[in-house]
Design an enzyme around this catalytic site. Structure first.
Site, PDB file in Angstrom:
ATOM      1  CB  SER A 196       2.563   0.549  -1.665  1.00 24.99           C
ATOM      2  OG  SER A 196       2.124  -0.139  -2.804  1.00 24.99           O
TER       3      SER A 196
ATOM      4  CE  LYS B 108       3.269   3.124  -5.502  1.00 27.86           C
ATOM      5  NZ  LYS B 108       3.506   2.776  -4.093  1.00 27.86           N
TER       6      LYS B 108
END
Length: 806
Positions: free
Chosen positions: A702, A745
């Protein structure tokens, strides 16, 4: 030995021996023709005095004639003693010359004769059969041995064996033993023992026919040894039987006395136990086959000795069968509004999980059949997976059972042990069903991912039957030995990781992810559940202490790093204990907590959250990461130095993250023209990519967009847009792929002061699962390619003091 034999007729007299010299026997003059007296069931030996009863007419006439004359006659044994009128062929050839010592007329009219054997003879021919047998005979002489050691040993053995036989035999009078002990003449002793040994006539006749006294003695020893062995065996058997009988009689008498005492006191406790089992069985709701099975086992129990070890094993087994809740079910509360209320009361957040639970209950209400997928809640520790199961049990009004599978390695823990083993017991599935007293509890299988294989078996494979709705209606426990219906049990499994669950087992589970809590959710959980619980545990009232929201956030951010709330619960408990101590010591304290109070009670902050650090430096980009304890921001730093184009990666990076950095580097090389870069610069500058906090392992794809943006910023010396963070995987073709953990996140970015976030276009759907309040004030950029990322992230302006990259 020494038994009375049948002669011409039956005799009740004991044989007598005349002790003397061998010469007296050898020197006897034997007439050439002798009257022959047939003897029934006995053999006369030389030197032996034998009383006989005479009953046959021919024999009586013979005795009278001989007694009036020479007094000598020949005695010969009949081959078959049952023949009343023997002929010449019914007699043996060898006999013994006898002398009539006395004739006695008995009071009952019978005639008894005492005769003594003198010398052996052989019949040559029967010369007359009337009025009695007369035969021409040939005298025979016994071959005697010198008194050597061997002969003396034979005589001594005969004497010892005779005495031993006399001791074992109850029919031998003491006089016989006395007689044997006092015979001094070896010839007389051998003949006496041969005459009175308890053997058949054929064997006695064989002894008589042996010419050598030594050989006759050896053969007599062989017969006596067999007789001694037989008598010893009989004696041992009788002794054993007597001992067993005595023990049985003793036990019988004691049991009878005990039974009488017990009857006086109110009955036999063993019978009372068995009757109590049968009475309890009348109230059971089990099926007919289970009822028959139970009564067979109780009957088996009744046949066992209560003192035997098997009795307690069988009794425990019958008691276990009774304790199990066969066909006993609690009534379900299908008020789904009530269930929803209970779940909301017990757990804050977890909207998706609670929704799936309610769907499960709705199907159960409509179908009333548990043949549905087994739910498996998976996620990090401390997020409430186990307590969710307890809440479902409370909502449905069912019993609650929990079994921890952590470290389980023995299949018998699931299926139980067979009764034949010492200390056998049912498996933990059946044990928990028994404990819950209901056949339809909510059953939590905790830590199903921690089951391990072992040489004792594979418990995960044993769980396949338990967790298969098509099979668990006939679950077989080795101890119970009868199928038990688990189909009405609501199984809920919990796990931290799916990777360690065996594929066949995972296939039977419906997986529901229970993600970690956000900061905002943890604040609510602390206010609604943890603080009230700890206040109650420590004996404080709500009015004793107040926790402002910013203080709770400080405790969560500064003193915990976890997905769940276990550590938070411990920190709150520690803080409240300190306050409880102050109250107990009557010391002053702030009822409304301040940051200074938290520092005093909990010490300095243990963790620090990353904050956005600005965009003054080229090559520094803010990325977003997911960890087991929630979302975090991380920085990717790139620096250039003169060299030959080497790429160095540091910061405790995993293989996937390293590959993302190499991908980013190669992408920029191949698209240098689009960024107005000279392709040759990649060969003149060494690149160093670093991700701070090297003590923490980092991996995953990611950070791909962050890597490529950091490298592009370093090579172009352009600024990165202010308050911007990003996450996404990249490909060599320049595509930006979606990643997971978006909710965590985004919250991490918001806490760090980020205002804009770059995500893959395919992650747009993930925002629908997040409450609007959590994403308020954030701007999202959804991209498809790396060039889209660089266009948004990189400003046209360069940093204040740019490097000259040529």
């Amino acid at each position: 030995m020494f038994g009375s034999g049948m002669m011409d007729n039956e005799s009740d007299f004991l044989p007598i021996i005349a002790d003397g010299d061998d010469k007296d026997l050898k020197n006897v003059e034997v007439p050439s023709v002798l009257p022959i007296l047939p003897l029934r069931n006995t053999v006369l030996f030389p030197g032996v005095v034998l009383p006989i009863t005479v009953g046959r007419e021919r024999s009586l006439k013979l005795i009278r004639d001989v007694n009036q004359g020479s007094k000598l006659l020949g005695t010969v044994a009949q081959k078959d003693y049952t023949v009343d009128k023997p002929e010449a062929g019914d007699l043996y050839e060898i006999g013994t010359v006898a002398e009539i010592m006395k004739v006695l007329e008995m009071p009952d009219g019978s005639t008894s004769v005492i005769i003594q054997g003198k010398r052996r003879f052989r019949i040559n021919e029967i010369v007359s059969e009337e009025p009695y047998f007369k035969a021409s005979v040939e005298p025979l002489t016994d071959i005697t041995s010198k008194d050597d050691n061997e002969f003396n040993a034979i005589v001594g053995s005969l004497k010892d064996l005779s005495i031993k036989v006399a001791q074992f035999s109850a029919n031998v009078p003491p006089e016989a033993t006395f007689a044997v002990k006092n015979i001094e003449n070896s010839t007389f002793l051998i003949n006496f023992i041969c005459s009175n040994t308890d053997i058949n006539v054929d064997d006695k006749q064989k002894l008589l026919e042996i010419e050598s006294l030594k050989d006759r003695g050896v053969q007599a020893i062989s017969f006596l040894v067999k007789e001694v062995q037989m008598l010893e065996l009989k004696h041992d058997i009788q002794k054993k039987v007597k001992t067993d009988m005595d023990k049985q009689q003793r036990e019988f008498m004691l049991n009878q006395q005990m039974k009488t005492i017990q009857d006086e006191l109110g009955g036999n406790p063993v019978e009372q136990e068995i009757n109590a089992l049968k009475e309890k069985a009348k109230d059971k709701k089990w099926n007919k086959d289970v009822d028959e099975f139970f009564h067979r086992e109780v009957e088996k129990l009744g046949r066992l000795n209560p003192a035997a070890g098997e009795y307690s094993v069988q009794f425990t087994f019958c008691q276990t069968l009774l304790d199990l809740p066969w066909n006993e079910y609690t009534e379900d509360n299908f008020d789904l509004k009530h269930a929803n209320k209970v779940l909301d009361e017990d757990h804050y957040g977890l909207e998706k999980v609670k929704e799936r639970m309610l769907e499960h209950l709705a199907v159960l209400k409509l179908k009333n059949d548990m043949k549905a997928p087994i739910l498996c809640l998976y996620g990090p520790p401390g997020v409430g997976k186990t307590s969710l199961g307890k809440s479902v049990a409370r909502a449905l009004g069912r019993k609650y059972a929990r079994m921890s599978l952590g470290g389980l390695h023995d299949e018998s823990e699931i299926r139980g042990h067979r009764k034949t083993y010492i200390g056998a017991m049912p498996g933990r599935i059946i044990q928990n069903i028994k404990k819950s007293k209901s056949s339809n509890p909510v059953f939590i299988l905790d830590e199903i991912d921690k089951v391990s294989k072992h040489f004792h078996g594979d418990p995960a494979s044993a769980l396949l039957e338990v967790l298969d709705p098509e099979q668990n209606s006939e679950f077989h426990d080795n101890y119970i030995e009868h199928d038990y219906d688990l189909s009405k049990v609501m199984f809920i499994a919990t796990a931290n990781s799916l990777s360690t669950i065996a594929p066949p087992l995972r296939d039977r589970l419906e997986l529901i992810e229970v993600s970690g809590y956000l900061l905002e959710e943890k604040v609510e959980i602390a206010k609604r559940h943890l603080i009230p619980k700890q206040l109650e545990n420590h004996g404080l009232k709500k009015s004793d202490i107040t926790f402002p929201k910013d203080i709770i956030e400080l405790i969560i951010d500064g003193y915990t790093r976890e997905s769940g709330v276990r550590e938070l619960d411990k920190k709150l408990a520690k803080l409240i204990r300190r306050i409880a101590k102050k109250i107990a010591f009557e010391e002053s304290y702030n009822k409304k907590l301040t940051k200074a109070d938290v520092r005093e009670y909990l010490g300095v902050t243990e963790y620090s959250k990353e904050k956005y650090q600005g965009n003054e430096f080229a090559g520094v980009v803010t990325g977003l990461a997911w960890t087991a304890v929630g979302g975090e921001i991380l920085f990717v730093e790139t620096s250039l130095s003169k060299g030959k184009g080497a790429l160095t990666l540091t910061g405790n990076l995993g293989d996937v993250m390293k590959e993302s950095a190499m991908l980013a580097h190669e992408y920029l090389k191949s698209h240098a023209d689009e960024l107005d870069l000279n392709p040759e610069i990649f060969e003149k500058w060494n690149v160093h990519v670093h991700v701070p906090e090297g003590a923490i392992p980092k991996d995953g794809p990611s950070a791909g967009v962050t890597m490529v943006t950091s490298l592009a910023s370093a090579f172009t010396q352009r600024k990165v847009k202010k308050n911007l963070a990003m996450t996404g995987e990249i490909t060599l073709r320049g595509k930006v792929l979606p990643v997971g953990g978006i909710k965590e996140k985004i919250l991490a970015a918001k806490r760090a002061g980020i205002t804009e976030i770059i995500l893959s276009e395919q992650n747009k759907k993930n925002l629908e699962d997040i409450k609007e309040a959590y994403i308020k004030g954030l701007k999202f950029h959804f991209v498809n390619t790396i060039m889209d990322v660089l266009e948004i992230a990189l400003l046209k302006a360069k940093v204040d003091k740019p490097m000259k990259i040529e």
